[in-house]
Design an enzyme around this catalytic site. Structure first.
Site, PDB file in Angstrom:
ATOM      1  CE  LYS A  10      19.959  26.624  24.369  1.00  0.00           C
ATOM      2  NZ  LYS A  10      18.802  26.681  25.244  1.00  0.00           N
ATOM      3  CG  ASP A  18      13.724  28.046  25.456  1.00  0.00           C
ATOM      4  OD1 ASP A  18      13.224  27.134  24.773  1.00  0.00           O
ATOM      5  OD2 ASP A  18      14.873  27.994  25.924  1.00  0.00           O
TER       6      ASP A  18
HETATM    7  P1  NAP Z   1      19.986  26.440  34.910  1.00  0.00           P
HETATM    8  O1  NAP Z   1      20.399  27.493  33.930  1.00  0.00           O
HETATM    9  O2  NAP Z   1      21.000  25.488  35.437  1.00  0.00           O
HETATM   10  O3  NAP Z   1      19.293  27.191  36.165  1.00  0.00           O
HETATM   11  C1  NAP Z   1      18.811  26.465  37.246  1.00  0.00           C
HETATM   12  C2  NAP Z   1      18.199  27.420  38.277  1.00  0.00           C
HETATM   13  O4  NAP Z   1      17.671  26.597  39.319  1.00  0.00           O
HETATM   14  C3  NAP Z   1      19.198  28.361  38.899  1.00  0.00           C
HETATM   15  O5  NAP Z   1      18.591  29.597  39.123  1.00  0.00           O
HETATM   16  C4  NAP Z   1      19.542  27.684  40.238  1.00  0.00           C
HETATM   17  O6  NAP Z   1      19.782  28.581  41.294  1.00  0.00           O
HETATM   18  C5  NAP Z   1      18.231  26.984  40.564  1.00  0.00           C
HETATM   19  N1  NAP Z   1      18.494  25.786  41.385  1.00  0.00           N
HETATM   20  C6  NAP Z   1      19.132  24.665  40.993  1.00  0.00           C
HETATM   21  N2  NAP Z   1      19.175  23.777  42.010  1.00  0.00           N
HETATM   22  C7  NAP Z   1      18.571  24.386  43.052  1.00  0.00           C
HETATM   23  C8  NAP Z   1      18.314  24.000  44.395  1.00  0.00           C
HETATM   24  N3  NAP Z   1      18.696  22.796  44.847  1.00  0.00           N
HETATM   25  N4  NAP Z   1      17.667  24.862  45.219  1.00  0.00           N
HETATM   26  C9  NAP Z   1      17.287  26.086  44.769  1.00  0.00           C
HETATM   27  N5  NAP Z   1      17.515  26.512  43.502  1.00  0.00           N
HETATM   28  C10 NAP Z   1      18.138  25.681  42.663  1.00  0.00           C
HETATM   29  O7  NAP Z   1      18.839  25.534  34.307  1.00  0.00           O
HETATM   30  P2  NAP Z   1      17.771  25.902  33.171  1.00  0.00           P
HETATM   31  O8  NAP Z   1      18.302  25.511  31.848  1.00  0.00           O
HETATM   32  O9  NAP Z   1      17.308  27.299  33.378  1.00  0.00           O
HETATM   33  O10 NAP Z   1      16.596  24.847  33.513  1.00  0.00           O
HETATM   34  C11 NAP Z   1      15.822  24.996  34.669  1.00  0.00           C
HETATM   35  C12 NAP Z   1      14.659  23.998  34.632  1.00  0.00           C
HETATM   36  O11 NAP Z   1      13.812  24.264  33.514  1.00  0.00           O
HETATM   37  C13 NAP Z   1      15.099  22.534  34.458  1.00  0.00           C
HETATM   38  O12 NAP Z   1      14.247  21.746  35.234  1.00  0.00           O
HETATM   39  C14 NAP Z   1      14.871  22.245  32.998  1.00  0.00           C
HETATM   40  O13 NAP Z   1      14.577  20.913  32.740  1.00  0.00           O
HETATM   41  C15 NAP Z   1      13.648  23.098  32.731  1.00  0.00           C
HETATM   42  N6  NAP Z   1      13.540  23.518  31.322  1.00  0.00           N
HETATM   43  C16 NAP Z   1      12.409  23.187  30.657  1.00  0.00           C
HETATM   44  C17 NAP Z   1      12.251  23.570  29.347  1.00  0.00           C
HETATM   45  C18 NAP Z   1      10.988  23.211  28.630  1.00  0.00           C
HETATM   46  O14 NAP Z   1      10.925  23.391  27.408  1.00  0.00           O
HETATM   47  N7  NAP Z   1       9.981  22.725  29.310  1.00  0.00           N
HETATM   48  C19 NAP Z   1      13.259  24.299  28.699  1.00  0.00           C
HETATM   49  C20 NAP Z   1      14.418  24.631  29.417  1.00  0.00           C
HETATM   50  C21 NAP Z   1      14.552  24.219  30.731  1.00  0.00           C
HETATM   51  P3  NAP Z   1      21.186  29.366  41.493  1.00  0.00           P
HETATM   52  O15 NAP Z   1      21.149  30.478  40.476  1.00  0.00           O
HETATM   53  O16 NAP Z   1      21.092  29.839  42.884  1.00  0.00           O
HETATM   54  O17 NAP Z   1      22.266  28.346  41.232  1.00  0.00           O
END
Ligand code: NAP
Length: 279
Positions: free
Chosen positions: A71, A107
């Site tokens: 990306k 997104d």
């Molecule tokens: P990411 O970049 O890995 O970010 C994850 C975030 O969640 C971080 O801020 C992390 O906090 C927090 N987190 C993870 N585990 C945690 C825990 N146990 N307790 C508290 N906070 C926690 O992931 P992402 O790509 O942004 O995706 C996030 C979510 O969105 C996922 O569930 C993904 O499937 C979903 N998503 C959906 C779509 C859609 O089109 N519907 C698109 C993209 C993503 P820290 O910063 O403190 O580590």
């Protein structure tokens, strides 16, 4: 439509990419619109993103979807970037405008469109709380502010990442705590807490008892269709949606960039739902 000499290509590039649901969504869209296109998944190794752009230029593909780990690298080799791709420093879609290859991040736009399509919600003037500060959260934070939300409050485990995400909302953004949930009109879960097949599958990222009676909840997770957060939200009688809408609508924006044809949203959603239930 049968693949023929006239068929034009679109593709998702990533590593890994063979699990991607994007071919299901976009091929359903080509089919429903009667467009002579086909969408495939192309594994592209880290460091090879520029070759994918060179191939798109040489072979006049419709465009590309871009997933991890490319990306940021793709953002560096596009001729131009949209405002959202530039702000997020991440491209998830590449398309032609005149003779230029433009990178976008669809997104956030997809989130806003999906919220309106599913729930009839427009975020203008709303107090919004986004839980999480990763890639998805940042796209949502930026698009909420661009759609004139009154406040965009980021609540995240890591405070530095929360601050970086809140900056994307400009004057409307700030870092918050779970105390801010009480006054939220819209709450977005952008953490993986509640996602199937993970260590967090049975958890919830927030306590719905804190929310007001008019709060709307959007969980970006789409697998399972109903997370523990969404079960609790339903039991409280609040309006809610899962991440299917964002997933469909970010693809809708991509398809429209490539073809300049109105995307067949229902066909795309139906194909995706079927693929998810048969997983
Ligand atoms: P990411 O970049 O890995 O970010 C994850 C975030 O969640 C971080 O801020 C992390 O906090 C927090 N987190 C993870 N585990 C945690 C825990 N146990 N307790 C508290 N906070 C926690 O992931 P992402 O790509 O942004 O995706 C996030 C979510 O969105 C996922 O569930 C993904 O499937 C979903 N998503 C959906 C779509 C859609 O089109 N519907 C698109 C993209 C993503 P820290 O910063 O403190 O580590």
């Amino acid at each position: 439509m049968a693949i023929a000499a006239s068929t034009r290509l679109a593709a998702v590039i990533g590593d890994p990419v063979r699990h991607s649901l994007s071919p299901v969504i976009h091929n359903a869209a080509f089919e429903a619109c009667g467009i002579d296109g086909v969408y495939v998944a192309l594994p592209v190794k880290p460091g090879d993103a520029a070759s994918a752009i060179a191939a798109m230029r040489s072979f006049d593909w419709y465009g590309l979807s871009v997933t991890m780990p490319h990306k940021q690298a793709i953002a560096e080799v596009c001729d131009d970037l949209t405002e959202s791709a530039r702000a997020l420093d991440a491209v998830n879609c590449v398309f032609w405008r005149d003779d230029k290859i433009v990178g976008d991040n669809t997104d956030g736009h997809g989130f806003i469109r999906g919220l309106h399509a599913d729930l009839g919600v427009t975020v203008e003037g709303m107090n919004c709380v986004v839980v999480g500060a990763g890639g998805a959260a940042k796209a949502v934070v930026r698009s909420l502010a661009a759609s004139e939300a009154a406040q965009v409050i980021v609540v995240n485990r890591n405070p530095d990442r929360a601050a970086a995400a809140a900056l994307l909302a400009g004057d409307a953004g700030r870092v918050g705590t779970s105390a801010d949930l009480e006054h939220a009109d819209l709450v977005v879960n952008a953490t993986p807490i509640g996602m199937a097949d993970t260590d967090h599958a049975t958890g919830t990222p927030l306590d719905v008892a804190c929310l007001s009676d008019h709060a709307v909840v959007s969980d970006l997770i789409y697998h399972p269709a109903e997370t523990p957060l969404l079960v609790a939200t339903r039991e409280r009688g609040l309006q809610s949606q899962n991440g299917l809408a964002m997933l469909v609508h970010q693809a809708v924006v991509q398809f429209e960039h490539w073809t300049r044809v109105e995307a067949p949203v229902e066909a795309m959603r139906a194909a995706l739902s079927l693929a998810l239930t048969s997983r």
